[in-house]
Design an enzyme around this catalytic site. Structure first.
Site, short mmCIF file in Angstrom:
data_model
loop_
_atom_site.label_atom_id
_atom_site.label_comp_id
_atom_site.label_asym_id
_atom_site.label_seq_id
_atom_site.Cartn_x
_atom_site.Cartn_y
_atom_site.Cartn_z
N ASP A 48 121.28 -24.62 49.62
CA ASP A 48 120.98 -24.00 48.33
C ASP A 48 122.07 -23.00 47.96
O ASP A 48 122.60 -22.29 48.82
CB ASP A 48 119.63 -23.29 48.41
CG ASP A 48 119.11 -22.90 47.04
OD1 ASP A 48 119.59 -23.48 46.04
OD2 ASP A 48 118.23 -22.02 46.97
N SER A 93 116.64 -33.27 45.63
CA SER A 93 115.18 -33.33 45.49
C SER A 93 114.80 -34.27 44.36
O SER A 93 115.54 -34.43 43.37
CB SER A 93 114.62 -31.94 45.23
OG SER A 93 113.24 -32.01 44.90
N ASN A 96 114.93 -32.70 41.11
CA ASN A 96 116.23 -32.47 40.47
C ASN A 96 116.51 -33.45 39.34
O ASN A 96 117.43 -33.23 38.54
CB ASN A 96 117.36 -32.56 41.50
CG ASN A 96 117.38 -31.36 42.43
OD1 ASN A 96 116.72 -30.35 42.17
ND2 ASN A 96 118.11 -31.47 43.52
N ARG A 99 116.72 -31.98 35.90
CA ARG A 99 117.88 -31.22 35.44
C ARG A 99 118.59 -31.97 34.31
O ARG A 99 118.28 -33.14 34.05
CB ARG A 99 118.85 -30.99 36.60
CG ARG A 99 118.30 -30.06 37.68
CD ARG A 99 119.33 -29.83 38.77
NE ARG A 99 118.85 -28.91 39.79
CZ ARG A 99 119.57 -28.52 40.84
NH1 ARG A 99 120.81 -28.98 41.00
NH2 ARG A 99 119.06 -27.67 41.72
#
Length: 355
Positions: A48, A93, A96, A99
């Site tokens: 991260d 993930s 994600n 996004r």
């Protein structure tokens, strides 16, 4: 020296050949010292902080992810040199996909490029005998990315010493759901049918095998049996037998086939170990060490099933592209200290440390 030139001088000094040689030898010395103590067999990383690193350094987001992959290469070498057998990384993930499309497309292309580089220049994995496994929901990936993934897995499948698990795309909820579905499928599959030990067909076959010709015995059974009432004898035909009469013309094999019972696995035998064997990480050692960078203190739906009472969890404030031996070293030293303390106390412990 002026403060204006000091950062440039320090950068030049640290990247000079003598300094790089000294740093490399120091790293090898530290890793060698660590490997003399207990080493976690399975380490998981939540990588991260790539986007935050890009914002802090005023570079493109995709460049931050690129630097994150370079950090992964450094970490893998450290882990495998120390003796870690399984490294599991949270690369992407399922969440994600929410996004912006340009970022998702960029991440897919970046993963494709890095996996292709892994195929072409796999010295690191071959050096330590590491195989690649990609864990997650394959049906969510584009066909071109799937093709590269399959080639990466196939190229490294001969390596048996270590494992690199790349969770892409992945969430623990999806993994647990998949494990439950496969367990249900397994326990819904019939076992090999078999007959009961005291079925009528087995008794008949046993009698016939002992008496030779079963017709004489059956005749004697009929003669010795009391005659039915007259009111019933007129209504019954001689070709119809009662439930206690054995028919000499019937086939024992046919009767045995009719008595076969369909057997399913006993659902009462399902345990936590059963589900563990259906997880993506089936066959891997238990998770010893869970590390997340960027200072965020949550699991983010990663390795929820694999974390157990002896998994040690560390939340680090550094961003993932910055992660190196100097961040990993204190974690390993602390993990070894806790292991030795646990051996002395004889009690399992679990602590959360913020570094």
């Amino acid at each position: 020296m002026s403060d204006l030139y000091f950062p440039h001088f320090r950068s030049w000094l640290m990247h000079s050949p003598p300094a790089e040689f000294i740093i490399r030898k120091l790293r090898e010395l530290l890793i060698g010292g660590l490997s003399q103590g207990p080493i976690p067999r399975h380490v998981a990383f939540v990588m991260d902080g790539n986007r935050r690193y890009a914002r802090n350094h005023k570079i493109e987001t995709i460049e931050g992810h690129h630097l994150g992959f370079e950090a992964l290469a450094r970490v893998l070498e450290i882990c495998y040199k120390c003796g870690v057998k399984v490294v599991t990384v949270f690369a992407f993930s399922i969440e994600n996909f929410n996004r912006p499309k340009y970022e998702v497309d960029g991440l897919m292309q970046l993963a494709k490029v890095k996996l292709e580089q892994l195929i072409q220049h796999g010295e690191l994995l071959d050096r330590y005998g590491a195989s690649v496994r990609v864990l997650g929901e394959r049906d969510l990936l584009p066909p071109d990315v799937l093709e590269v993934i399959d080639r990466a897995v196939s190229t490294t499948k001969h390596n048996k010493e270590c494992v690199l698990n790349i969770c892409f795309p992945y969430t623990s909820r999806a993994e647990i759901t998949s494990a439950i579905k496969s367990t249900v499928d397994e326990y819904s599959t019939t076992l090999r049918p078999h007959s009961t030990p005291f079925s009528q067909s087995r008794i008949t076959q046993k009698i016939l095998s002992k008496q030779g010709d079963g017709s004489e015995m059956l005749s004697s059974i009929r003669e010795s049996s009391p005659p039915p009432p007259s009111s019933r004898s007129d209504d019954l035909d001689d070709s119809v037998s009662s439930t206690t009469t054995l028919q000499p013309d019937s086939s024992p094999l046919k009767q045995e086939a009719d008595s076969n019972i369909t057997i399913y696995p006993n659902a009462e035998t399902i345990t936590a170990e059963t589900l563990t064997n259906h997880m993506y990480t089936a066959g891997d050692p238990p998770l010893d060490l869970f590390i997340r960078t960027s200072g965020v203190e949550r699991f983010s739906d990663f390795m929820l099933w694999q974390c157990h009472e002896e998994t040690q969890i560390f939340f680090l404030k550094c961003l993932w592209p910055e992660f190196d031996l100097w961040h990993f070293l204190p974690v390993l030293v602390e993990w070894q200290r806790r292991q030795k303390q646990k051996e002395r106390d004889g009690l399992p412990r679990r602590r959360v440390k913020q570094a």
